[in-house]
Motif scaffolding. Structure first.
Motif, mmCIF file in Angstrom:
data_model
loop_
_atom_site.group_PDB
_atom_site.id
_atom_site.type_symbol
_atom_site.label_atom_id
_atom_site.label_comp_id
_atom_site.label_asym_id
_atom_site.label_seq_id
_atom_site.Cartn_x
_atom_site.Cartn_y
_atom_site.Cartn_z
ATOM 1 N N GLU A 75 0.825 -1.196 0.000
ATOM 2 C CA GLU A 75 0.000 0.000 0.000
ATOM 3 C C GLU A 75 0.864 1.253 0.000
ATOM 4 O O GLU A 75 1.847 1.333 0.728
ATOM 5 C CB GLU A 75 -0.887 -0.002 1.252
ATOM 6 C CG GLU A 75 -1.781 1.212 1.378
ATOM 7 C CD GLU A 75 -2.672 1.129 2.601
ATOM 8 O OE1 GLU A 75 -3.847 0.807 2.417
ATOM 9 O OE2 GLU A 75 -2.166 1.373 3.718
ATOM 10 N N ASN A 102 -7.929 1.835 1.005
ATOM 11 C CA ASN A 102 -8.112 1.803 2.455
ATOM 12 C C ASN A 102 -8.200 3.260 2.887
ATOM 13 O O ASN A 102 -7.310 4.056 2.564
ATOM 14 C CB ASN A 102 -6.941 1.124 3.162
ATOM 15 C CG ASN A 102 -6.968 -0.377 2.998
ATOM 16 O OD1 ASN A 102 -8.020 -0.985 3.034
ATOM 17 N ND2 ASN A 102 -5.800 -0.973 2.806
ATOM 18 N N TYR A 104 -8.480 6.108 5.936
ATOM 19 C CA TYR A 104 -8.076 6.257 7.331
ATOM 20 C C TYR A 104 -8.411 7.650 7.856
ATOM 21 O O TYR A 104 -8.479 8.612 7.096
ATOM 22 C CB TYR A 104 -6.556 6.081 7.457
ATOM 23 C CG TYR A 104 -6.025 4.767 6.965
ATOM 24 C CD1 TYR A 104 -5.945 3.663 7.796
ATOM 25 C CD2 TYR A 104 -5.568 4.640 5.656
ATOM 26 C CE1 TYR A 104 -5.428 2.460 7.339
ATOM 27 C CE2 TYR A 104 -5.050 3.436 5.186
ATOM 28 C CZ TYR A 104 -4.977 2.350 6.038
ATOM 29 O OH TYR A 104 -4.469 1.162 5.574
ATOM 30 N N LEU A 110 -8.229 2.634 10.484
ATOM 31 C CA LEU A 110 -8.924 2.246 9.259
ATOM 32 C C LEU A 110 -10.420 2.489 9.421
ATOM 33 O O LEU A 110 -11.042 1.998 10.356
ATOM 34 C CB LEU A 110 -8.662 0.773 8.938
ATOM 35 C CG LEU A 110 -9.343 0.232 7.676
ATOM 36 C CD1 LEU A 110 -8.818 0.939 6.426
ATOM 37 C CD2 LEU A 110 -9.115 -1.275 7.572
ATOM 38 N N THR A 113 -12.751 0.063 3.682
ATOM 39 C CA THR A 113 -12.031 -0.536 2.563
ATOM 40 C C THR A 113 -12.996 -0.627 1.393
ATOM 41 O O THR A 113 -14.115 -1.126 1.545
ATOM 42 C CB THR A 113 -11.495 -1.936 2.930
ATOM 43 O OG1 THR A 113 -10.557 -1.798 4.012
ATOM 44 C CG2 THR A 113 -10.803 -2.589 1.750
ATOM 45 N N TYR A 140 -3.963 0.143 -2.177
ATOM 46 C CA TYR A 140 -3.320 -1.160 -2.064
ATOM 47 C C TYR A 140 -3.350 -1.826 -3.432
ATOM 48 O O TYR A 140 -4.369 -1.806 -4.117
ATOM 49 C CB TYR A 140 -4.037 -2.053 -1.050
ATOM 50 C CG TYR A 140 -3.351 -3.388 -0.918
ATOM 51 C CD1 TYR A 140 -2.354 -3.573 0.028
ATOM 52 C CD2 TYR A 140 -3.656 -4.442 -1.774
ATOM 53 C CE1 TYR A 140 -1.682 -4.784 0.131
ATOM 54 C CE2 TYR A 140 -2.995 -5.650 -1.680
ATOM 55 C CZ TYR A 140 -2.005 -5.813 -0.738
ATOM 56 O OH TYR A 140 -1.345 -7.008 -0.654
#
Length: 184
Positions: A75, A102, A104, A110, A113, A140
């Motif tokens: 990632e 992902n 954040y 997190l 996703t 990612y």
């Protein structure tokens, strides 16, 4: 009566779209590292832009696009200068370089996703699928350096329920005033 309302509604719609940032990298020329601060994002020195033709790495909005170093699976992140709704980006490349986001908060917790996307030579939109504000976006990939990203889009264009209610109340009030004036 209808003209005033339509003008008001059009201005509101325009204002909501104007709040979105579409970072398409087309102000660059040649190749190099995307500088921190470009499009209100800290890129961290790992995202590289380039403009040479190289199928299947086709940009959505030619000529520029970005990629990451060849490090295998993993990632790479970028940080928004202020928390915002991250909407998504376009990807193209080889199908084995499956990508997903992902999302954040500022403390690297997190939040979400996204779905995954297997790139092709046709630039394809990958939506984040999350309507809350985020600070850090992780991309990612199953195989970095075998995909490109273009038209990174974020902003505040997803209206909050309170804003919609406030707009509806104001629009109904304006219509009432106009109707009363026309009745006289």
């Amino acid at each position: 009566m209808n003209k005033s309302f339509l003008l008001f509604a059009a201005l509101l719609v325009f204002a909501s779209y104007a709040a979105a940032t579409d970072c398409n990298f087309d102000s660059f020329s040649g190749s190099g590292t995307v500088p921190d601060g470009y499009c209100g994002i800290t890129w961290g020195g790992v995202w590289t832009y380039y403009d040479s033709s190289q199928p299947p790495y086709n940009p959505f909005s030619p000529p520029e696009r970005v990629y990451t170093p060849a490090t295998g699976a993993g990632e790479y992140t970028f940080t928004l200068d202020s928390p915002a709704v991250f909407q998504g980006a376009y990807f193209s490349g080889y199908d084995f370089a499956t990508v997903y986001f992902n999302l954040y908060d500022s403390s690297h917790t997190l939040l979400w996703t996204s779905a995954s996307l297997s790139p092709t030579d046709v630039p394809t939109w990958l939506a984040s699928g999350y309507s809350g504000a985020v600070s850090i976006v992780g991309v990612y990939s199953a195989d970095n350096d075998y995909y490109i990203m273009d038209d990174v889009t974020y902003g505040t264009s997803v209206p909050e329920p309170g804003s919609i209610a406030l707009f509806a109340t104001g629009a109904l009030g304006a219509l009432g005033v106009i109707r009363r004036r026309l009745a006289k």
